[in-house]
Scaffold this active site. Sequence first.
Site, PDB file in Angstrom:
ATOM      1  N   GLY A 146       0.790  -1.221   0.000  1.00 28.30           N
ATOM      2  CA  GLY A 146       0.000   0.000   0.000  1.00 28.30           C
ATOM      3  C   GLY A 146       0.823   1.272   0.000  1.00 28.30           C
ATOM      4  O   GLY A 146       0.290   2.357  -0.242  1.00 28.30           O
TER       5      GLY A 146
ATOM      6  N   ASP B 246      -2.468   6.970   2.540  1.00 28.52           N
ATOM      7  CA  ASP B 246      -1.957   7.974   1.612  1.00 28.52           C
ATOM      8  C   ASP B 246      -0.676   7.521   0.920  1.00 28.52           C
ATOM      9  O   ASP B 246      -0.106   8.256   0.122  1.00 28.52           O
ATOM     10  CB  ASP B 246      -1.718   9.314   2.330  1.00 28.52           C
ATOM     11  CG  ASP B 246      -0.732   9.203   3.495  1.00 28.52           C
ATOM     12  OD1 ASP B 246      -0.029   8.175   3.600  1.00 28.52           O
ATOM     13  OD2 ASP B 246      -0.660  10.149   4.295  1.00 28.52           O
TER      14      ASP B 246
ATOM     15  N   ARG C  18      14.852  -0.116   0.617  1.00 30.10           N
ATOM     16  CA  ARG C  18      15.228  -1.347   1.310  1.00 30.10           C
ATOM     17  C   ARG C  18      15.428  -2.484   0.314  1.00 30.10           C
ATOM     18  O   ARG C  18      14.943  -2.426  -0.824  1.00 30.10           O
ATOM     19  CB  ARG C  18      14.197  -1.706   2.371  1.00 30.10           C
ATOM     20  CG  ARG C  18      12.770  -1.861   1.880  1.00 30.10           C
ATOM     21  CD  ARG C  18      11.805  -2.068   3.036  1.00 30.10           C
ATOM     22  NE  ARG C  18      10.493  -2.533   2.568  1.00 30.10           N
ATOM     23  CZ  ARG C  18       9.558  -3.039   3.341  1.00 30.10           C
ATOM     24  NH1 ARG C  18       9.784  -3.152   4.641  1.00 30.10           N
ATOM     25  NH2 ARG C  18       8.410  -3.451   2.856  1.00 30.10           N
TER      26      ARG C  18
ATOM     27  N   ASP D  79       1.027 -11.768   6.508  1.00 28.09           N
ATOM     28  CA  ASP D  79       1.542 -10.907   5.441  1.00 28.09           C
ATOM     29  C   ASP D  79       2.893 -10.298   5.803  1.00 28.09           C
ATOM     30  O   ASP D  79       3.531  -9.676   4.950  1.00 28.09           O
ATOM     31  CB  ASP D  79       0.541  -9.800   5.098  1.00 28.09           C
ATOM     32  CG  ASP D  79       0.154  -8.958   6.306  1.00 28.09           C
ATOM     33  OD1 ASP D  79      -0.513  -9.511   7.205  1.00 28.09           O
ATOM     34  OD2 ASP D  79       0.497  -7.778   6.363  1.00 28.09           O
TER      35      ASP D  79
END
Length: 566
Positions: free
Chosen positions: A151, A184, A242, A319
């Site tokens: 997301g 966002d 990362r 997850d």
Amino acid sequence: MTKHGFTLFLFLSAVAIATFRDEQEFCEIESEFDKSHFYSNVKHCGEIPLALSHKLLDALPLDEVDGNCIRTVKRCVFSESQPSPLKEPLTLAAVSQDVLRNILDLNESVIQNEEFVRCVSGGKLFPGSVPLAHRYGGHQFGYWAGQLGDGRAHFLGEYTNRKGERWELQLKGSGKTPYSRSGDGRAVIRSSVREFLCSEAMHFLGVPTSRALSLVVSEETVWRDPFYNGSVIKERGAVVLRLAKSWFRIGSLEILTRTGELDVLRTLLDFVIKEHFKSIATNDPDKYVVFFSRVVNETAHLIAHWMSVGFAHGVCNTDNFSLLSITFDYGPFGFMESYDPNLVPNTSDDEGRYSIGAQANVGLFNLQKLLEALKPLLTSDQLSQSQQILREYPQIYHQRFHELFKAKLGFLGNEEKDSYVIAFLLKLMEDTGADFTMTFRQLSEVTLSQLQKGSFAPSLWALSDLSSHKHFRDWVQLYLQRLSRLISDSDAARQHRMQGVNPRYVLRNWMAESAIRKAEKNDFSEVALLQKTLMEPFMEQEEAERAGYASKPPSWAQQLRVSCSS
């Protein structure tokens, strides 16, 4: 676009949402705006010698709908999704020189290039990069949460370095994707400092983990409700670049089984095995069983390693559990201070589901969900084999836990009562609230003569706390007797051995918080000091000692709270 033009666009978009026949049609229109906006701002970083490839694009199905429109995604593993550049000015707050040189083969001088800062913050792309967002689901706090996905992260591509290692690069905090739900797509300084520092800290502790190359902060305003109590505050945006050998997780497979996309499930699983479990023959009819066995074994080892350094992940959802059994998705983690198996680092975890002492059991739950995801691809005999493998998980975990804690106590070989000596010590630590990290570290620094006397200098504050227990002397005698049976061992050899596995410094929440407070004022000096300290956690360092990183935590540290927003 002018202010009035943008207002008109929003108005037309609102009309479109109400009148378009379906979700896909709106997404197609919106994606045209996304593309024109993106390509006017984002170009390839041609000056940075880091070319990325994209095996995933050829091997795995891609979302047929284009653009960052938030939606339910079907029949794919990835969606194309362009990062949203952070507003300038940008500040390169931290860089891992180890990642830069030893993983990405880049010279240190590259960080002086303005293009580098744009590349690692989502403003420009490395050559060959096709940004993607990964579709996955997951069990969150024990319940199926449906579609989740990246997301606020963008997968940029793979880099194969001069050692032949393949690393996947990902931006975190780089804007909305189809999986952003109500978010966002941004990250803030607070969470990004923690992600950057802990990724690197865990690596140098020897724990399998994702890595972090860089931390870039912006003046962009981001609004957050840190503790979900209605107190919204203004924070600043940040992005971490990362890396991991793979970002696939248990939830990557779960979503495909749950939606009945078994052909995509098989395709993804075959790809994961071929690329990341190379010792498994691709034509082995039992390859899925062998794969499951490896994941069970390595997950047990990973959680035992977490426990050996007092690390609590905080959000052990499916997850957030890697198929490659590495630590990633750092959020409300915590390193244990006073020994407490009921430590819950995440204030959002009301029921204490992910307490540090529950992590092994949660690992078992997550592996059960992995087996459920694999079940449609297994024969009845293979399912039976896999269930037996899962039943062996507790034994695998306890054996690895036992090995790691024996090493922490300096034991060599095996003796029947070793488990009792370990458990006895942990019980004393729990009763006295002795500091986890420093108790083991100070046991590695004290001489056996000092331990026998039981009188400790102020610098040995953790042992002093432990010695207040009425049964401390009983434990010391057991410990000394065990060590005395190592005939050819010396005190100096024991100390050296123990100091190599018992860190003097870990990323305690108060240390991270101190660095965050300064970083929010554009002072990144403590981020740098912590980064330097945590690169050599087993060695005493003068600057770290002056900063109090091996001292008793300050009183204000007890008031710190960390949530999923962190």
